[in-house]
Design a protein around this motif. Structure first.
Motif, short mmCIF file in Angstrom:
data_model
loop_
_atom_site.label_atom_id
_atom_site.label_comp_id
_atom_site.label_asym_id
_atom_site.label_seq_id
_atom_site.Cartn_x
_atom_site.Cartn_y
_atom_site.Cartn_z
N PHE A 97 0.85 -1.19 0.51
CA PHE A 97 -0.08 -0.21 -0.18
C PHE A 97 0.84 1.46 -0.19
N PHE A 98 2.00 1.08 1.08
CA PHE A 98 3.04 1.92 1.19
C PHE A 98 3.93 2.82 -0.09
N LEU A 233 9.61 13.63 4.39
CA LEU A 233 10.15 13.96 5.35
C LEU A 233 9.00 12.33 6.46
N LEU A 234 7.83 12.40 6.48
CA LEU A 234 6.90 11.58 6.97
C LEU A 234 7.07 9.98 6.42
N LEU A 235 6.71 10.41 5.09
CA LEU A 235 7.15 9.19 3.78
C LEU A 235 8.38 8.73 4.33
N PHE A 238 8.77 6.80 7.29
CA PHE A 238 7.40 5.32 7.12
C PHE A 238 8.22 4.79 6.52
N ASN A 239 9.15 4.80 5.05
CA ASN A 239 9.74 3.65 4.90
C ASN A 239 11.08 3.38 5.38
N GLU A 240 11.65 3.27 6.31
CA GLU A 240 12.68 3.39 7.14
C GLU A 240 12.41 3.00 8.35
N GLU A 241 11.69 3.19 8.93
CA GLU A 241 11.50 2.91 10.40
C GLU A 241 10.53 0.87 9.58
N LEU A 242 9.47 1.44 9.14
CA LEU A 242 8.59 0.51 9.45
C LEU A 242 8.50 -0.35 8.18
N ALA A 298 15.22 10.60 7.81
CA ALA A 298 14.11 11.17 8.07
C ALA A 298 14.68 11.62 9.85
N GLY A 299 15.34 11.07 10.15
CA GLY A 299 15.36 10.99 11.98
C GLY A 299 16.46 12.53 12.00
N THR A 300 17.71 12.51 11.05
CA THR A 300 18.72 13.55 10.86
C THR A 300 18.00 14.67 10.48
#
Length: 325
Positions: A97-98, A233-235, A238-242, A298-300
């Motif tokens: 879905f992402f 940033l949020l996308l 989402f990709n990096e973490e989940l 994203a975190g950076t």
């Protein structure tokens, strides 16, 4: 919910228990005629539970609409059955879905040449428009079952600053879209030259050092930019973490402050910018010098935003900073 503007169409699903439309056709047609006669713009579909499942499996836009769906009237158990059939463990996993929604967004942005600064932007579909916010919320809803900003803060998917950015952006874009509908007497999302001056007046802008319309458009572009960068940033987060979180990462040290993770630059600890403020410039020096660096993780990026207050007069006159700049 609550996002209907004066001349938006209403997306309506008439849900049947079985595929027996011919038996219901007369009643359905009478109902839709009534809605049209009272002035509602209705985009509708008539499907059985089985047809909902089949269509959702084939088309990400269909399942997106169903994820957002709610029962208005009728047997609520029918729609609960649909919801169970389209769950992530049955079709369109979080990852699928992402990826599909990300591809949709990239395709949409290409139509506008990936710029928020179109002279006549579309407040719904241009980069930084309402659709960018909706895309983040659809993806989060598919993963967390959440449909509002506040719950995403509680889930640590959004920071409070990001929540405030998206909420303020949504509020302004809604006002503009509402005004466009009133001016035109129909569904209109394009911020054409002919409407910009009228909207500036409707929203209370006054001529001063700058013309009211210029102040209005400056606020629009500023909003579109921060909405666009925050949604990207949020996308990425989402990709990096989940999505990528369970995969083995390729980590390459750059120096004591930075490293590459899968070709994205990141800080090696969260105190880098506090301990060495010139790193706020140094990171862009690394990105510019190495064409293989895809960007910042994203975190950076979040840390950079949190430490922008360090850019003061002392920072600007720091010899290390000016040399790097």
């Amino acid at each position: 919910m609550g996002e209907l503007h004066p001349h938006s169409d209403s997306g309506l699903l008439i849900l049947l228990r079985r595929n027996n439309y011919p038996r219901r056709a007369s009643n359905i047609q009478s109902f839709l005629t009534l809605l049209w006669n009272i002035g509602l713009e209705v985009g509708h579909s008539v499907r059985s539970i089985a047809e909902c499942k089949a269509q959702a499996r084939l088309d990400v836009t269909v399942i997106t609409a169903m994820i957002e769906g709610r029962t208005i009237v009728g047997d609520s158990e029918l729609f609960k059955r649909v919801t169970a059939l389209i769950a992530p463990n049955k079709m369109w996993s979080h990852k699928q879905f992402f990826e599909a929604k990300l591809e949709e967004q990239q395709k949409r942005h290409r139509k506008f040449e990936h710029t928020e600064y179109s002279l006549e932007p579309n407040v719904k579909t241009s980069p930084g428009g309402l659709r960018d916010i909706q895309t983040v919320m659809w993806i989060a809803n598919r993963k967390f079952g959440s449909q509002n900003f506040e719950s995403l803060v509680e889930l640590d998917f959004l920071t409070t600053d990001e929540r405030d950015i998206l909420r303020a952006g949504e509020r302004l874009l809604w006002k503009i879209r509402y005004g466009l509908h009133l001016i035109n007497g129909r569904d209109e999302d394009r911020l054409l030259f002919d409407y910009q001056r009228k909207l500036a007046e409707m929203l209370g802008y006054k001529d001063g050092d700058q013309l009211a319309v210029e102040e209005f458009m400056k606020d629009y572009y500023r909003t579109a930019m921060v909405v666009s960068t925050t949604s990207e940033l949020l996308l990425q987060h989402f990709n990096e973490e989940l999505i990528q979180g369970g995969r083995r990462a390729l980590v390459e040290p750059i120096n004591e402050r930075f490293q590459l993770t899968n070709n994205y630059i990141e800080v090696r600890n969260n105190d880098v910018f506090t301990e060495y403020p010139p790193a706020l410039i140094e990171i862009f020096l690394h990105i510019g010098a190495d064409k293989d660096i895809k960007g910042a993780r994203a975190g950076t990026t979040r840390l950079i935003r949190q430490h922008l207050h360090l850019i003061d007069d002392d920072f600007r006159h720091n010899p290390e900073v000016t040399a790097m700049f």
